[in-house]
Design a protein around this motif. Structure first.
Motif, short mmCIF file in Angstrom:
data_model
loop_
_atom_site.label_atom_id
_atom_site.label_comp_id
_atom_site.label_asym_id
_atom_site.label_seq_id
_atom_site.Cartn_x
_atom_site.Cartn_y
_atom_site.Cartn_z
N LYS A 123 0.84 -1.21 0.00
CA LYS A 123 0.00 0.00 0.00
C LYS A 123 0.88 1.25 0.00
N SER A 124 2.03 1.16 0.65
CA SER A 124 2.97 2.30 0.66
C SER A 124 3.35 2.72 -0.76
N VAL A 125 3.45 1.75 -1.66
CA VAL A 125 3.84 2.06 -3.05
C VAL A 125 2.71 2.83 -3.74
N PHE A 126 1.48 2.41 -3.47
CA PHE A 126 0.31 3.18 -3.94
C PHE A 126 0.35 4.59 -3.35
N ASN A 127 0.55 4.67 -2.02
CA ASN A 127 0.51 5.98 -1.34
C ASN A 127 1.50 6.97 -1.95
N TYR A 128 2.75 6.55 -2.03
CA TYR A 128 3.80 7.48 -2.47
C TYR A 128 3.73 7.76 -3.96
N THR A 129 3.37 6.74 -4.74
CA THR A 129 3.29 6.97 -6.19
C THR A 129 2.17 7.94 -6.48
N LYS A 130 1.05 7.75 -5.82
CA LYS A 130 -0.11 8.64 -6.04
C LYS A 130 0.23 10.06 -5.61
N ALA A 131 0.93 10.18 -4.49
CA ALA A 131 1.26 11.52 -3.99
C ALA A 131 2.29 12.22 -4.89
N ALA A 132 3.25 11.46 -5.43
CA ALA A 132 4.35 12.09 -6.18
C ALA A 132 4.06 12.21 -7.67
N MET A 133 3.06 11.47 -8.18
CA MET A 133 2.89 11.46 -9.64
C MET A 133 2.35 12.78 -10.18
N LYS A 134 1.55 13.47 -9.38
CA LYS A 134 0.94 14.72 -9.90
C LYS A 134 2.02 15.73 -10.29
N PRO A 135 2.94 16.07 -9.39
CA PRO A 135 4.00 17.02 -9.81
C PRO A 135 4.86 16.46 -10.95
N MET A 136 5.05 15.15 -10.99
CA MET A 136 5.86 14.55 -12.07
C MET A 136 5.14 14.71 -13.41
N ILE A 137 3.83 14.45 -13.42
CA ILE A 137 3.04 14.59 -14.65
C ILE A 137 3.10 16.05 -15.12
N LYS A 138 2.95 16.96 -14.16
CA LYS A 138 2.92 18.39 -14.48
C LYS A 138 4.24 18.83 -15.12
N GLN A 139 5.34 18.32 -14.57
CA GLN A 139 6.64 18.76 -15.10
C GLN A 139 7.11 17.87 -16.26
N ARG A 140 6.27 16.91 -16.63
CA ARG A 140 6.59 15.98 -17.74
C ARG A 140 7.95 15.30 -17.54
N PHE A 141 8.20 14.94 -16.30
CA PHE A 141 9.41 14.17 -16.01
C PHE A 141 9.29 13.49 -14.64
N GLY A 142 9.68 12.23 -14.60
CA GLY A 142 9.76 11.52 -13.33
C GLY A 142 10.38 10.15 -13.52
N ARG A 143 11.06 9.71 -12.47
CA ARG A 143 11.59 8.34 -12.47
C ARG A 143 11.17 7.70 -11.16
N ILE A 144 10.47 6.56 -11.25
CA ILE A 144 10.02 5.86 -10.04
C ILE A 144 10.62 4.46 -10.07
N VAL A 145 11.25 4.08 -8.96
CA VAL A 145 11.81 2.73 -8.86
C VAL A 145 11.21 2.07 -7.61
N ASN A 146 10.61 0.91 -7.80
CA ASN A 146 10.00 0.18 -6.70
C ASN A 146 10.87 -1.02 -6.33
N ILE A 147 11.13 -1.16 -5.03
CA ILE A 147 11.96 -2.28 -4.59
C ILE A 147 11.05 -3.46 -4.26
N ALA A 148 11.06 -4.44 -5.14
CA ALA A 148 10.25 -5.66 -4.94
C ALA A 148 11.15 -6.71 -4.28
N SER A 149 11.13 -7.95 -4.78
CA SER A 149 11.99 -9.01 -4.24
C SER A 149 11.88 -10.23 -5.17
#
Ligand code: NAP
Length: 254
Positions: A123-149
């Motif tokens: 759920k943390s991945v949902f939380n942070y991605t949702k919170a950070a994606m808006k400014p990333m979309i607006k600036q047309r740039f972002g890199r997200i890396v999720n640590i799975a296993s």
């Protein structure tokens, strides 16, 4: 991604272990400011800890910030992104790294053990991605890396909760990569194998030996082995990669 430009990163669970190594590698390679968001129990002195990491990085001009936030809580993820806006002027890179294990055979696993792992790892991945994606979309740039296993790829007895959370992270990564690709926000995942941190410190010698029989490179990984691949995914060299899962595991899964 522009060669030579300096970026701003948030790393969840970045005060120690793999997260700290990621924070430091990003600061050394392509960031002007980095923020770890963490719960840091029982040591609550975020400013002191951030200053220590900044000193350890030792590069003039690089700023390190710490922010207290429980990654499983959506409003705390939003507060972290707001703090990143205030302190760093925005966020370009998000690394969803916070994670826990609560191992037990399913027969004995409690609902609380299942829920806490799903909430903190997935759920943390949902939380942070949702919170950070808006400014990333607006600036047309972002890199997200999720640590799975790797456990999310192949399963592991005693870790149904953990494997489900990490397989969930992989599915989430691929879906959001498809949603955000047109906005130049690339989303990838890393599946670490056995890495030497507090999380694996509980293993005894016999368990370690047994695990290493499945690792062709015959050693446990170091946090830096993961950090370097994260930095690659956040560099211009990986601009044409999205929705991928890279196993960094000494060859365990191939
Ligand atoms: P670690 O040393 O135990 O560090 C975990 C980090 O997550 C700590 O900074 C911890 O903060 C933080 N954290 C835990 N619960 C949190 C919460 N509710 N909110 C915010 N932060 C929280 O573990 P690690 O080995 O570095 O693991 C990092 C990531 O790699 C995890 O996602 C893990 O599943 C993954 N991984 C690890 C291995 C391995 O072999 N080590 C293998 C595959 C995947 P506190 O300091 O406050 O506890």
């Amino acid at each position: 991604m522009e060669e030579g430009r300096k970026y701003r990163a948030i790393v969840t669970g970045g005060s120690r272990g793999i997260g700290k190594a990621i924070l430091m590698e990003l600061a050394k390679r392509n960031c002007e400011s980095v923020m770890f968001s963490d719960i840091m129990v029982p040591d609550d002195d975020f400013e002191k800890h951030a200053a220590e990491i900044q000193k350890e990085i030792g590069i003039e001009g690089v700023k390190v910030y710490g922010f207290k936030a429980d990654a499983s809580k959506f409003d705390e993820a939003e507060a972290t992104v707001q703090a990143a806006n205030e302190k760093m002027g925005g966020v370009d890179i998000l690394v969803n790294n916070a994670g826990i294990t609560r191992d037990n055979l399913l027969l004995r696993m409690s609902e609380a053990e299942f829920d806490s792992v799903i909430n903190i790892n997935l759920k943390s991945v949902f939380n942070y991605t949702k919170a950070a994606m808006k400014p990333m979309i607006k600036q047309r740039f972002g890199r997200i890396v999720n640590i799975a296993s790797v456990v999310g790829l192949i399963g592991n007895p005693g870790q149904t909760n953990y494997a489900a959370s990490k397989a969930g992270v992989i599915g989430f990564t691929k879906s959001v990569a498809r949603e955000l690709a047109s906005r130049n926000v690339n989303v990838n995942a890393i599946a670490p194998g056995f890495i030497e941190t507090n999380m694996t410190a509980k293993l005894n010698d016999q368990q370690r030996e047994a695990l290493l029989t499945n690792v062709p490179l015959k050693r446990m990984g170091q946090p830096e082995d993961i950090a370097k691949v994260v930095a690659f995914l956040c560099s211009p060299d990986a601009d044409y990669m999205t929705g991928q899962v890279l196993a960094v595991d000494g060859g365990m899964v191939m």
